[in-house]
Design an enzyme around this catalytic site. Structure first.
Site, short mmCIF file in Angstrom:
data_model
loop_
_atom_site.label_atom_id
_atom_site.label_comp_id
_atom_site.label_asym_id
_atom_site.label_seq_id
_atom_site.Cartn_x
_atom_site.Cartn_y
_atom_site.Cartn_z
N GLU A 81 0.88 -1.16 0.03
CA GLU A 81 0.14 -0.11 0.02
C GLU A 81 0.84 1.44 -0.08
O GLU A 81 0.60 2.22 -0.54
CB GLU A 81 -0.96 -0.04 1.35
N ASP A 82 1.78 1.27 0.89
CA ASP A 82 2.45 2.58 0.97
C ASP A 82 3.82 2.79 0.59
O ASP A 82 4.55 3.78 0.57
CB ASP A 82 2.93 2.66 2.57
#
Ligand code: MN
Length: 663
Positions: A81-82
């Site tokens: 996600e990051d």
């Protein structure tokens, strides 16, 4: 910087404690290295290095003794996600199962739906869905949630509230559903801190102040049980705990009371070796202390659907100390604490309790059938959600109902009186018929009439047995009503055993004043017909229970009234009631010791009057008057804008008052 190093040491210690193999540890180490490298330079809202977050999640998971894949997923869960890491990278390095775990956690995070209600239902659906694919996703997600909630204070205020609310509505109940009570409690406490920081602090400080008292109670209970177990080989250990802050808050809110007036702040857990001994100890507990009716639950004989097993009872210890006691075996204790995680740990399958997790078995069966996502969904919908749907009140309280349940089932689940007064229902704002099956995620509002109005056909409309039983019961008592019977009038009084009779020469002078100012509240409803039982003559702040009589409304008894045991149908006819006032004023109670009866009363009365208050009730123990050491209880009513602390201070200044304490 310092913090990361500390966490790493802690992580090593937990891993060592839980005996992960050398190979497992090096895989975990590799996952940590990868996460650290790719989160490098990223910061959390708290200003901390980002790696603190996945590391904390992994420690939390490792402490639960879950498998290595979950710990690794905990470390990696925010990478895709990051950072620039792709799912396939994880798959290459750690294998498909771990990549899928990470994917599952990521998917739950990314939820976008049109309306709030829809989103909630969708979240629940999604979570159940991922649970079927791999239940470990939820455990990792919950661990993620716990750490996020613990650093909630760094987010903007509005966002804090939103996240805290969502936690209370979805994540905490789900943790409960999985039997992960320690996660549930932690999430609820953290959510309360986010929603009401001041109140949270108040509760926290109050509980710290009462720490000594709690230890005293634990010792008292331990000695009591030990004395009865002399010469037997029943062994037990005892743990006491403060009830979690959120449950205290819920009581304060429900009863509209200050924390001083909440009775059961502590819980005691007795742990022994065999099921048989659980019942031996239960017998002793009930012989030593008076149990409160309606609070006894035997989850050993009938475990909760999440596998939870324990005996619960609530007793009155010494003067008005209400303590919940749980009795269970060591094994049950572990299963109860770690719920599904313990199940995972004991996945050999022959562990006792394994088969008790019925819904888990269903989920596993579906999982083993290797279905397409659509087929999975159908299974969840038809097999898993058939058993339970989640319905919300307009205030966003979540209720679990069996599939096919109607507004009537919902109303009766909220409260018997809500059921009896149910006149109609709205789902997502639209009127629906009372026979319409409720759908998962609906916001349902029950429209109530002023008076009870059940109809006979309701018995066939309602789907749950408890609602049917309550409706039948209403008609049964309604008919008997016409036979002009009265409860609480001619019920036989249990003879007092000789021994007890001897111990009771104490004459307590009880004066009840201004009783018309005291009212009774049932689930926030104040306009109820009620009267006080003559047998036990309850006065605030006695623990009380309501008994729905035939024709006299609700009769209020003390919870320890001996007559209660002789009433038939007590189970269905007793309802929870609370003290309240007819005015907007607050009632406070305090305990004091004085050296002079008459003088003290006059002076206290003067102080209270000066502050605009009224004495509602007091009792001073006359029997110790000659000792010049008289104990008493006072209940006073104060206008909402007056501060009780100032009054207590003033009373303390009265020379004859030796001791005063808010109870
Ligand atoms: Mn996270």
């Amino acid at each position: 910087m310092q913090k990361k190093e500390n966490l790493l040491v802690q992580f090593q210690e937990v891993l060592k404690e839980q005996k992960y193999s050398h190979e497992e540890k090096s895989m975990i180490e590799a996952a940590y290295q990868l996460a650290e490298k790719h989160h490098e330079g990223q910061k959390r809202a708290s200003g901390e290095e980002f790696i603190i977050h996945p590391l904390s999640v992994a420690i939390y998971l490792a402490a639960m003794n879950v498998d290595k894949e979950m710990i690794i997923a905990g470390l990696l869960h925010d990478l895709v996600e990051d950072t620039d890491i792709e799912l396939t990278d994880l798959e290459d390095q750690f294998g498909k199962p771990i990549a899928q775990l990470v994917d599952g956690v990521t998917k739950i995070t990314k939820l976008k739906s049109a309306s709030k209600t829809e989103q909630k239902a969708e979240t629940i659906r999604k979570m159940l869905f991922s649970m079927i694919q791999d239940m470990r996703v939820i455990i990792v997600k919950l661990a993620d949630k716990v750490h996020n909630m613990s650093t909630l204070q760094y987010l903007p205020r509005e966002k804090q509230k939103k996240v805290a609310k969502e936690t209370l509505e979805i994540y905490a109940p789900l943790a409960g559903k999985l039997g992960l009570y320690f996660i549930k409690n932690e999430l609820e406490n953290l959510a309360l801190r986010g929603l009401k920081p001041d109140l949270y602090k108040t509760i926290d400080l109050y509980m710290k102040k009462k720490e000594k008292k709690r230890r005293g109670i634990t010792t008292l209970i331990t000695h009591g049980i030990e004395s009865k177990l002399e010469n037997s080989d029943v062994s037990f250990s005892i743990k006491s705990r403060i009830k979690h802050k959120y449950s205290i808050y819920r009581k304060m809110k429900k009863f509209n009371k200050n924390i001083d007036l909440i009775f059961d702040l502590y819980g005691v857990r007795i742990i022994t070796d065999t099921v048989e001994n659980c019942y031996v100890i239960l017998g002793i507990v009930h012989r030593l202390w008076h149990p409160i009716h309606g609070r006894f639950k035997d989850y050993i004989a009938s475990p909760k659907s999440n596998g939870y097993r324990s005996i619960h009872t609530t007793v009155i210890i010494e003067k008005r100390k209400v303590i919940e006691i749980q009795i269970r075996t060591r094994e049950m204790d572990e299963m109860n604490e770690y719920g599904i995680a313990a199940h995972w740990y004991y996945k050999s399958g022959d562990h006792p309790g394994h088969k008790d997790i019925k819904w888990l078995e269903t989920l596993k069966q579906v999982q083993e059938q290797k279905l397409s996502p659509e087929e999975f969904y159908q299974h969840i919908r038809d097999d898993i959600l058939k058993e339970e749907i989640y319905v919300f009140t307009p205030k966003n309280d979540i209720y679990e109902l069996p599939k096919g349940a109607t507004p009537l089932d919902f109303a009766y689940q909220i409260h018997t009186e809500v059921g009896n007064r149910c006149r109609g229902a709205k789902a997502n704002g639209n009127i629906i018929p009372l026979h319409a099956p409720l759908q998962n995620g609906m916001v349902v509002e029950i429209i109530t009439a002023k008076d009870p109005c059940p109809k006979r056909e309701w018995i066939s409309i309602a789907k749950t047995t408890s609602a049917k039983r309550k409706i039948r019961h209403f008609f049964r008592t309604h008919e008997e009503n016409l036979l002009t019977q009265e409860a609480g009038k001619k019920t036989p009084v249990e003879p007092i055993p000789k021994k007890e009779r001897k111990q009771k020469p104490k004459k307590i002078v009880k004066k009840v004043m201004n009783r018309e100012k005291i009212a009774i509240e049932v689930d926030g409803e104040r306009n109820l017909l009620f009267s006080f039982a003559n047998c036990c003559n309850p006065v605030p702040p006695d623990p009380i229970v309501g008994f729905v009589s035939r024709g006299r409304g609700i009769i209020i008894h003390r919870t320890d009234c001996k007559n209660l045991n002789s009433f038939e149908d007590l189970e269905t006819r007793s309802i929870a009631v609370n003290w309240t006032t007819t005015s907007k004023n607050n009632i406070f109670s305090f305990f004091l010791r004085t050296s002079d009866r008459a003088n003290t009363y006059i002076k206290i009365n003067n102080v209270i009057k000066r502050h605009g208050g009224t004495i509602i009730e007091f009792d001073l123990d006359k029997s110790t008057e000659h000792l010049r050491k008289i104990d008493g209880h006072f209940s006073i009513e104060l206008p909402a804008n007056r501060n009780i602390d100032i009054i207590i201070k003033d009373i303390r200044k009265i020379p004859t008052v030796l001791f005063i304490d808010m109870r």
